[in-house]
Each structure stands twice: as C-alpha cells, then as structure tokens.
Design an enzyme around this catalytic site. Structure first.
Site, PDB file in Angstrom:
ATOM      1  N   SER A 148       6.396   5.454 -10.975  1.00  0.00           N
ATOM      2  CA  SER A 148       6.158   6.906 -11.097  1.00  0.00           C
ATOM      3  C   SER A 148       6.745   7.413 -12.410  1.00  0.00           C
ATOM      4  O   SER A 148       7.657   6.801 -12.968  1.00  0.00           O
ATOM      5  CB  SER A 148       6.819   7.635  -9.933  1.00  0.00           C
ATOM      6  OG  SER A 148       6.402   7.078  -8.714  1.00  0.00           O
TER       7      SER A 148
HETATM    8  C1  SAM Z   1       3.878   5.320  -6.723  1.00  0.00           C
HETATM    9  S1  SAM Z   1       4.148   3.734  -6.077  1.00  0.00           S
HETATM   10  C2  SAM Z   1       5.894   3.671  -5.824  1.00  0.00           C
HETATM   11  C3  SAM Z   1       6.712   3.646  -7.065  1.00  0.00           C
HETATM   12  C4  SAM Z   1       8.028   2.940  -6.880  1.00  0.00           C
HETATM   13  N1  SAM Z   1       8.953   3.691  -6.092  1.00  0.00           N
HETATM   14  C5  SAM Z   1       8.611   2.517  -8.208  1.00  0.00           C
HETATM   15  O1  SAM Z   1       9.748   2.895  -8.506  1.00  0.00           O
HETATM   16  O2  SAM Z   1       7.938   1.792  -8.920  1.00  0.00           O
HETATM   17  C6  SAM Z   1       3.573   3.866  -4.400  1.00  0.00           C
HETATM   18  C7  SAM Z   1       3.778   2.604  -3.600  1.00  0.00           C
HETATM   19  O3  SAM Z   1       3.653   2.905  -2.220  1.00  0.00           O
HETATM   20  C8  SAM Z   1       3.132   1.776  -1.603  1.00  0.00           C
HETATM   21  N2  SAM Z   1       2.621   2.132  -0.282  1.00  0.00           N
HETATM   22  C9  SAM Z   1       1.466   2.782   0.033  1.00  0.00           C
HETATM   23  N3  SAM Z   1       1.358   2.902   1.364  1.00  0.00           N
HETATM   24  C10 SAM Z   1       2.465   2.326   1.901  1.00  0.00           C
HETATM   25  C11 SAM Z   1       2.914   2.134   3.234  1.00  0.00           C
HETATM   26  N4  SAM Z   1       2.209   2.559   4.282  1.00  0.00           N
HETATM   27  N5  SAM Z   1       4.089   1.492   3.409  1.00  0.00           N
HETATM   28  C12 SAM Z   1       4.824   1.046   2.361  1.00  0.00           C
HETATM   29  N6  SAM Z   1       4.427   1.189   1.088  1.00  0.00           N
HETATM   30  C13 SAM Z   1       3.274   1.837   0.859  1.00  0.00           C
HETATM   31  C14 SAM Z   1       2.057   1.310  -2.574  1.00  0.00           C
HETATM   32  O4  SAM Z   1       1.693  -0.047  -2.323  1.00  0.00           O
HETATM   33  C15 SAM Z   1       2.731   1.535  -3.897  1.00  0.00           C
HETATM   34  O5  SAM Z   1       3.358   0.376  -4.351  1.00  0.00           O
END
Ligand code: SAM
Length: 372
Positions: free
Chosen positions: A39
């Site tokens: 992000s």
């Molecule tokens: C914007 S990214 C997160 C950024 C992260 N916190 C970083 O510092 O790089 C969103 C993440 O949420 C994950 N995600 C989506 N749905 C999810 C779920 N139901 N459970 C766990 N992770 C999930 C996606 O695979 C993705 O990697």
C-alpha cells in the site's frame, strides 16, 4: 517506517517507485486485476497511527501482501510483542516470508488462510489491522480481540470506503477514528464484491454498485442517447478535500453508485465528472446522475469550485435537481460532518436514526452525525 527497508519488500520495483508515494502492485489475477500490493506509504502511516500500537502488543494483520506493513508493526511492538500476518494467496504468503526473512524480521509469523476467520492460533490480540477492503466485520475479529483492544479496518459502506479505528463496547464496535482511504477488496468465500457494470455497447462508462437495487445496464445505456440535464447547487467550496461528501450522498434516498468515466467517453462529449476517475452518483431504473464541478472565484489564492449534478435519462431533470439539493444540504451540514461516527451492531439489532444504516451479513452498520 524509516527503519524498514521498503525496497526489500518490492524487489521488482525500481527504487524511485519503492520509495515513491504510490502503492506498488505485486500480484495480478489472470484477468490482469491487481490482487496484492504494498500500500502507499501515506495510507500505511495513517492506519498505523489509528492502530496506536504499543511496545509489547500482540498484533494480527489481515492481508500480509509484501510483508512491509508487518515489518513496520514489528518495529512498533518491539521484541516483547508479536506480529502474526495472514494472507489468502499462497504465493503471496511465500513472497512475504522471503522478504521478511531477508529484511531480518524472522519473528513475524506469516500464515496462509482466510483472514475473515482471523487466526485463532495466536489470539487474543491487542490490535487487529485489516489491509484489504472489507464489506463486513466478521465475528472472529471480535472474538479474537483482547479486552481494551482496537481494530482498524477499511470498511466499505454503500460503496464508500473509510479506514475505521474501532473499539468494542460489549457487542458493539464504536469508531475512535475515521480516515479516507482506498483498498483492493478482500477475497474469499465470505467476500462481497461490488458490481462493476459496463454500459453497452462499450462507451467508456461504467456503473459501480455496492449493495443497491438491481441495475438495468441496457436502460441506463439508452439514457446516454439524449442530452443531459445539469443542475448547479450554488455550493462553492475549496477544491478538495470534500469532507465526507461521498458519505453524505450515500445516505440519499436514491440508489447510490459510482460512475466510472474512461477517456473514450470524455472524448465522445460526456459531461466531465468531478474526479479524473469519475464520481459518486445515483441511479433509478432508467436514469443516472453524477457530481460535476465548475471553477468559481478563488479565495486567498485557493482554487474554488461550484458543485453540481448532471443526469442522463428520461427522469433527468428531477434526478439532477434532487442531487443538487442533496449537495446543498451537505453544504449546510459540512462542518458537523467532521464529527461523524460509525457504530457496528450485531445483525438484526434495533434500528435507530442515522445518516446511513447498512445491513451486512453479520452486522448492522450505522453512520451517525452529531445530531443522530
Ligand atoms: C493491499 S494488499 C496488503 C498490503 C500489505 N499489508 C503490505 O504491507 O504489503 C491486500 C492483501 O490482502 C490479501 N487478502 C485479500 N483477501 C484476503 C482474505 N480474505 N484473507 C487474507 N488476506 C486477504 C490480498 O491477497 C493482498 O495480498
């Protein structure tokens, strides 16, 4: 954030991008849609502030992504605390584990699973942070939070997403902070996606609907065949920020949506929406309307705009007038809106006066102003 070498978490990105202000996409699905990213640092910082992590805290992050935010969390908890981060993508989990190890954060536990269930293995947590857009607050997050704990989640309410800091009062989550943000949505069996509908034949206009009434794309596309109606509100404001204008519109009686306008439609003469991507709007079975702006006299060198509404379809005059009136009521309520609150009650709880009441699978969400 200065302590964490961000480039190690986005190894493919050039340094200017790794340390730039934007998010860095790291995974796409087979249709090319971004499903994981680091992000943008601005939103990471805002949400870490909201989370208020103290040394020694036990933290759960949902959405490990690159592992970058987990590393920031590990800096905040210090060695006496713990960080568990979970992601639904197996390859994503492997990548996060690798980067965290390379950067020296072996203490962070990276788990593969659906974050809608939290992660009972390391519960209870003093802090839970969700870094993907959620439509609901599942019971597991409440069950796994320690007394006095805090949850920060980008929550989507009628298409409007806010990073909400929440604390529990019995069964009820009460907001302690609300910040603007945008996130890729959570995936998985419990996820609720927005509808993203193209008006046929491809004219560069899309309508994005959260949990509103069904949309007839054929009728709305036909609306584009006649000239629009414009209604100016007389509300003149500094050009950005628009304090919760999207939220205010989401509380309108008509079905709310976002109208996404691609350059093709602008070139074909569609009236420009307020933002480069499009704008908040609303729709009826055969008519849609969205926000527009025009320059107004500046104040102290500040860029000012007048807000208005544009509507296409047989009911365009009425809808444009209605949205312009809604903008006027926002203009009157604007100062009070910075004191907006969100409460999340269990599904089926008693109704109460609110700016927005949104019923989800597990919860009933109220957006409240000072007068409610
Ligand atoms: C914007 S990214 C997160 C950024 C992260 N916190 C970083 O510092 O790089 C969103 C993440 O949420 C994950 N995600 C989506 N749905 C999810 C779920 N139901 N459970 C766990 N992770 C999930 C996606 O695979 C993705 O990697």
């Amino acid at each position: 954030m200065r302590a964490v070498p961000r480039h190690l978490f986005v190894p493919e990105a050039p340094l200017e991008q790794a340390y730039g202000p934007e998010s860095v996409v790291t995974f796409r699905d087979e249709d090319g849609i971004a499903i994981s990213s680091a992000s943008g640092p601005g939103v990471v910082a805002v949400m870490l502030e909201q989370l208020d992590v103290r040394p020694g805290d036990r933290v759960l992050e949902i959405g490990a992504g690159t592992g970058y935010n987990a590393a920031c969390l590990a800096e905040l908890t210090g060695p006496s605390g713990s960080v568990t981060t979970i992601d639904i993508g197996e390859e994503i989990v492997e990548g996060a584990r690798r980067s965290l190890a390379t950067a020296g954060y072996d203490r962070v536990r990276v788990v593969h699973g659906d974050g809608a269930d939290g992660y009972a293995g390391d519960a209870p947590y003093d802090r839970i942070i969700v870094t993907a857009g959620a439509w609901d607050v599942p019971p597991a997050w409440r069950e796994q939070l320690a007394p006095g704990g805090r949850l920060v989640v980008p929550l989507r309410i009628r298409g409007v997403t806010r990073a909400v800091g929440l604390e529990l009062d019995g069964q009820v989550w009460r907001s302690v902070s609300i910040e603007e943000c945008g996130f890729m949505p959570m995936r998985g069996p419990g996820a609720v996606e927005e509808l993203n509908l193209e008006l046929p034949p491809s004219r560069g206009v899309r309508i994005r609907v959260d949990d509103g009434k069904p949309v007839s794309v054929v009728a709305l596309a036909a609306a584009l065949d006649a000239p629009p109606a414009l209604a100016w509100s007389g509300v003149v404001v500094p050009w950005k920020p628009m304090v919760h204008l999207d939220f205010w519109l989401a509380g309108a009686a008509a079905e709310v949506c976002r109208i996404i306008v691609l350059s093709q439609a602008r070139e074909a003469g569609l009236v420009d929406p307020i933002y480069s991507w499009g704008s908040m709007g609303c729709y009826t079975p055969n008519t849609f309307s969205y926000l527009i702006r025009r320059p107004a006299a500046g104040k102290d060198g500040q860029e000012m705009v007048e807000l208005g509404a544009c509507a296409y379809g047989p009911d365009r005059d009425r809808l444009a007038t209605e949205v312009a009136e809604r903008i006027r009521s926002w203009g009157r309520a604007r100062d009070a809106l910075s004191g907006i609150r969100i409460e999340i009650h269990p599904a089926g709880s008693t109704d109460r006066p609110a700016m927005i009441t949104a019923d989800k699978r597990h919860s009933r969400v109220f957006v409240l102003t000072e007068s409610t």
